[in-house]
Design a protein around this motif. Structure first.
Motif, mmCIF file in Angstrom:
data_model
loop_
_atom_site.group_PDB
_atom_site.id
_atom_site.type_symbol
_atom_site.label_atom_id
_atom_site.label_comp_id
_atom_site.label_asym_id
_atom_site.label_seq_id
_atom_site.Cartn_x
_atom_site.Cartn_y
_atom_site.Cartn_z
ATOM 1 N N LEU A 26 -87.916 -6.156 -31.258
ATOM 2 C CA LEU A 26 -88.876 -4.840 -31.059
ATOM 3 C C LEU A 26 -89.375 -4.734 -29.794
ATOM 4 O O LEU A 26 -90.121 -3.739 -29.749
ATOM 5 C CB LEU A 26 -89.852 -5.098 -32.139
ATOM 6 N N GLY A 27 -89.041 -5.791 -29.089
ATOM 7 C CA GLY A 27 -89.679 -5.334 -27.419
ATOM 8 C C GLY A 27 -88.648 -4.460 -26.647
ATOM 9 O O GLY A 27 -89.021 -4.059 -25.725
ATOM 10 N N HIS A 28 -87.667 -4.017 -27.358
ATOM 11 C CA HIS A 28 -86.657 -3.336 -26.601
ATOM 12 C C HIS A 28 -86.926 -1.825 -26.980
ATOM 13 O O HIS A 28 -87.414 -1.399 -27.854
ATOM 14 C CB HIS A 28 -85.114 -3.587 -26.976
ATOM 15 N N ASP A 29 -86.356 -1.083 -26.183
ATOM 16 C CA ASP A 29 -86.697 0.624 -26.547
ATOM 17 C C ASP A 29 -85.359 1.097 -27.040
ATOM 18 O O ASP A 29 -84.408 1.546 -26.106
ATOM 19 C CB ASP A 29 -86.738 1.377 -25.219
ATOM 20 N N PHE A 30 -85.507 1.229 -28.357
ATOM 21 C CA PHE A 30 -84.340 1.732 -28.886
ATOM 22 C C PHE A 30 -83.860 3.114 -28.800
ATOM 23 O O PHE A 30 -83.005 3.793 -29.601
ATOM 24 C CB PHE A 30 -84.180 1.137 -30.358
ATOM 25 N N GLU A 31 -84.922 4.015 -28.064
ATOM 26 C CA GLU A 31 -84.475 5.448 -27.983
ATOM 27 C C GLU A 31 -83.525 5.367 -26.824
ATOM 28 O O GLU A 31 -82.784 6.425 -26.465
ATOM 29 C CB GLU A 31 -85.725 6.105 -27.753
ATOM 30 N N ARG A 32 -83.383 4.126 -26.162
ATOM 31 C CA ARG A 32 -82.716 4.488 -24.892
ATOM 32 C C ARG A 32 -81.689 2.966 -24.810
ATOM 33 O O ARG A 32 -80.611 3.234 -24.275
ATOM 34 C CB ARG A 32 -83.458 4.118 -23.557
ATOM 35 N N GLU A 33 -81.657 2.132 -25.730
ATOM 36 C CA GLU A 33 -80.908 1.127 -25.729
ATOM 37 C C GLU A 33 -80.097 1.026 -27.018
ATOM 38 O O GLU A 33 -80.732 1.469 -28.235
ATOM 39 C CB GLU A 33 -81.551 -0.381 -25.605
ATOM 40 N N GLY A 34 -78.733 0.546 -26.913
ATOM 41 C CA GLY A 34 -78.183 0.469 -28.508
ATOM 42 C C GLY A 34 -78.262 -1.009 -28.966
ATOM 43 O O GLY A 34 -78.345 -2.006 -28.238
ATOM 44 N N LEU A 35 -78.353 -1.033 -30.309
ATOM 45 C CA LEU A 35 -78.846 -2.322 -31.049
ATOM 46 C C LEU A 35 -77.726 -3.304 -30.806
ATOM 47 O O LEU A 35 -77.937 -4.256 -30.429
ATOM 48 C CB LEU A 35 -78.768 -1.896 -32.490
ATOM 49 N N TYR A 36 -76.284 -2.864 -30.823
ATOM 50 C CA TYR A 36 -75.295 -3.684 -30.368
ATOM 51 C C TYR A 36 -75.201 -4.125 -29.154
ATOM 52 O O TYR A 36 -74.720 -5.337 -28.788
ATOM 53 C CB TYR A 36 -73.929 -3.060 -30.972
ATOM 54 N N ASP A 37 -75.556 -3.142 -28.384
ATOM 55 C CA ASP A 37 -75.686 -3.690 -26.654
ATOM 56 C C ASP A 37 -76.728 -4.750 -26.663
ATOM 57 O O ASP A 37 -76.579 -5.714 -25.959
ATOM 58 C CB ASP A 37 -75.823 -2.357 -26.031
ATOM 59 N N VAL A 38 -77.933 -4.497 -27.251
ATOM 60 C CA VAL A 38 -78.839 -5.690 -27.293
ATOM 61 C C VAL A 38 -78.286 -6.755 -27.814
ATOM 62 O O VAL A 38 -78.617 -8.355 -27.265
ATOM 63 C CB VAL A 38 -80.065 -5.102 -27.899
ATOM 64 N N PHE A 39 -77.577 -7.051 -28.976
ATOM 65 C CA PHE A 39 -77.231 -8.056 -29.609
ATOM 66 C C PHE A 39 -76.183 -8.969 -28.296
ATOM 67 O O PHE A 39 -76.275 -10.179 -28.293
ATOM 68 C CB PHE A 39 -76.257 -7.987 -30.762
ATOM 69 N N ALA A 40 -75.283 -8.134 -27.840
ATOM 70 C CA ALA A 40 -74.281 -8.449 -26.767
ATOM 71 C C ALA A 40 -75.145 -9.155 -25.823
ATOM 72 O O ALA A 40 -74.537 -10.393 -25.220
ATOM 73 C CB ALA A 40 -73.237 -7.529 -26.589
ATOM 74 N N GLU A 41 -76.120 -8.484 -25.285
ATOM 75 C CA GLU A 41 -76.600 -9.136 -23.994
ATOM 76 C C GLU A 41 -77.424 -10.463 -24.268
ATOM 77 O O GLU A 41 -77.795 -11.176 -23.516
ATOM 78 C CB GLU A 41 -77.853 -8.064 -23.545
ATOM 79 N N SER A 42 -78.017 -10.532 -25.694
ATOM 80 C CA SER A 42 -78.649 -11.682 -26.267
ATOM 81 C C SER A 42 -77.766 -12.935 -26.243
ATOM 82 O O SER A 42 -78.164 -13.917 -26.762
ATOM 83 C CB SER A 42 -79.447 -11.292 -27.366
ATOM 84 N N GLY A 43 -76.379 -12.780 -26.221
ATOM 85 C CA GLY A 43 -75.546 -13.811 -26.394
ATOM 86 C C GLY A 43 -74.958 -13.859 -27.941
ATOM 87 O O GLY A 43 -74.305 -15.026 -28.319
ATOM 88 N N LEU A 44 -75.350 -12.805 -28.694
ATOM 89 C CA LEU A 44 -74.945 -13.143 -30.142
ATOM 90 C C LEU A 44 -74.227 -11.631 -30.542
ATOM 91 O O LEU A 44 -74.680 -10.939 -31.377
ATOM 92 C CB LEU A 44 -75.959 -13.636 -31.088
ATOM 93 N N PRO A 45 -72.982 -11.350 -29.914
ATOM 94 C CA PRO A 45 -72.519 -9.917 -30.193
ATOM 95 C C PRO A 45 -72.056 -9.963 -31.648
ATOM 96 O O PRO A 45 -71.717 -11.074 -32.242
ATOM 97 C CB PRO A 45 -71.547 -9.814 -29.243
ATOM 98 N N VAL A 46 -72.108 -8.839 -32.388
ATOM 99 C CA VAL A 46 -71.635 -8.367 -33.529
ATOM 100 C C VAL A 46 -70.164 -8.575 -33.482
ATOM 101 O O VAL A 46 -69.386 -7.712 -32.532
ATOM 102 C CB VAL A 46 -72.130 -7.128 -34.319
#
Length: 239
Positions: free
Chosen positions: A154-174
């Motif tokens: 929830l520290g990410h801005d999901f009005e500008r970032e995609g959820l799956y992009d955040v997952f991938a950047e965190s090292g656990l892509p869907v």
């Protein structure tokens, strides 16, 4: 020599105005009394013209709003491939946007716990987002993610970032997603958020996204307006 009926002439004129941008998609046509006066016809004649446009799919009559110029449907292709909402929409010439309505930590409900394979009451990050097409609400999306998997989500801005992009950047892509499609009618709150009538049919998707390990990392329930979204599925024969 036969003369074109007046209601057909009005239909053609209104359609031309939709095409030239006088009445753009999503806008309201002037009220019937105003249009009838402008064209110098009775309201029954005017209604015949509007009905022809409605039958052809150019406009839609909505209670409490009036006659709305319909936009072309956007083809959602996530049934065939994992791709972001924004990229899919932009590729078809529409302008996407997202508004976060809610972002909080809460205990998993029985439904969420079962979908994610966690215990009931376990903490999950809960997101509610409203997605837009050309400034018109189109999708109401609720998502739950185990905090044990992504504690800082929830520290990410999901009005500008995609959820799956955040997952991938965190090292656990869907890696895989299972989706279940149902027909649904919105409740009063959902209808208000999507700017539709309560009786207007919608598509309801329930999705579980999993990482390469097979671990469920997100559960989403998405309500798509049926009048602005269409879906494509490509099938191939087995060898």
């Amino acid at each position: 020599m036969s003369q074109t009926p007046r209601y057909q002439e009005i239909r053609d004129d209104l359609l031309a105005r939709m095409c030239d941008g006088t009445y753009p998609p999503g806008s309201l046509l002037p009220a019937e009394p105003e249009l009838a006066e402008a064209y110098g016809v009775s309201r029954p004649t005017l209604r015949q013209a509007i009905q022809l446009l409605a039958d052809a799919g150019y406009v839609e009559k909505r209670r409490r709003r009036g006659t709305v110029v319909r936009r072309r449907k956007v083809e959602q292709r996530f049934m065939d491939a994992l791709m972001s909402y924004g990229a899919d929409v932009e590729a078809q010439g529409a302008i996407p946007a997202t508004r976060v309505l809610q972002a909080r930590i809460q205990g998993a409900s029985p439904e969420v716990a079962e979908a994610l394979g966690i215990g009931e009451g376990d903490p999950v990050a809960s997101l509610m987002r409203l997605r837009y097409l050309d400034e018109e609400p189109a999708v109401l999306l609720r998502t739950w993610v185990p905090t044990s998997v992504f504690p800082g989500l929830l520290g990410h801005d999901f009005e500008r970032e995609g959820l799956y992009d955040v997952f991938a950047e965190s090292g656990l892509p869907v890696e895989t997603v299972r989706r279940v499609l149902e027909a649904a009618l919105p409740d009063p709150v959902e209808a208000e958020l999507l700017a539709i009538d309560e009786g207007q049919p919608c598509f309801l998707f329930k999705s579980v996204g999993r990482a390469k390990t097979g671990q469920a990392v997100e559960y989403s329930v998405a309500l798509y307006r049926g009048d602005v979204n269409t879906f494509t599925v490509t099938l191939t024969t087995e060898d």
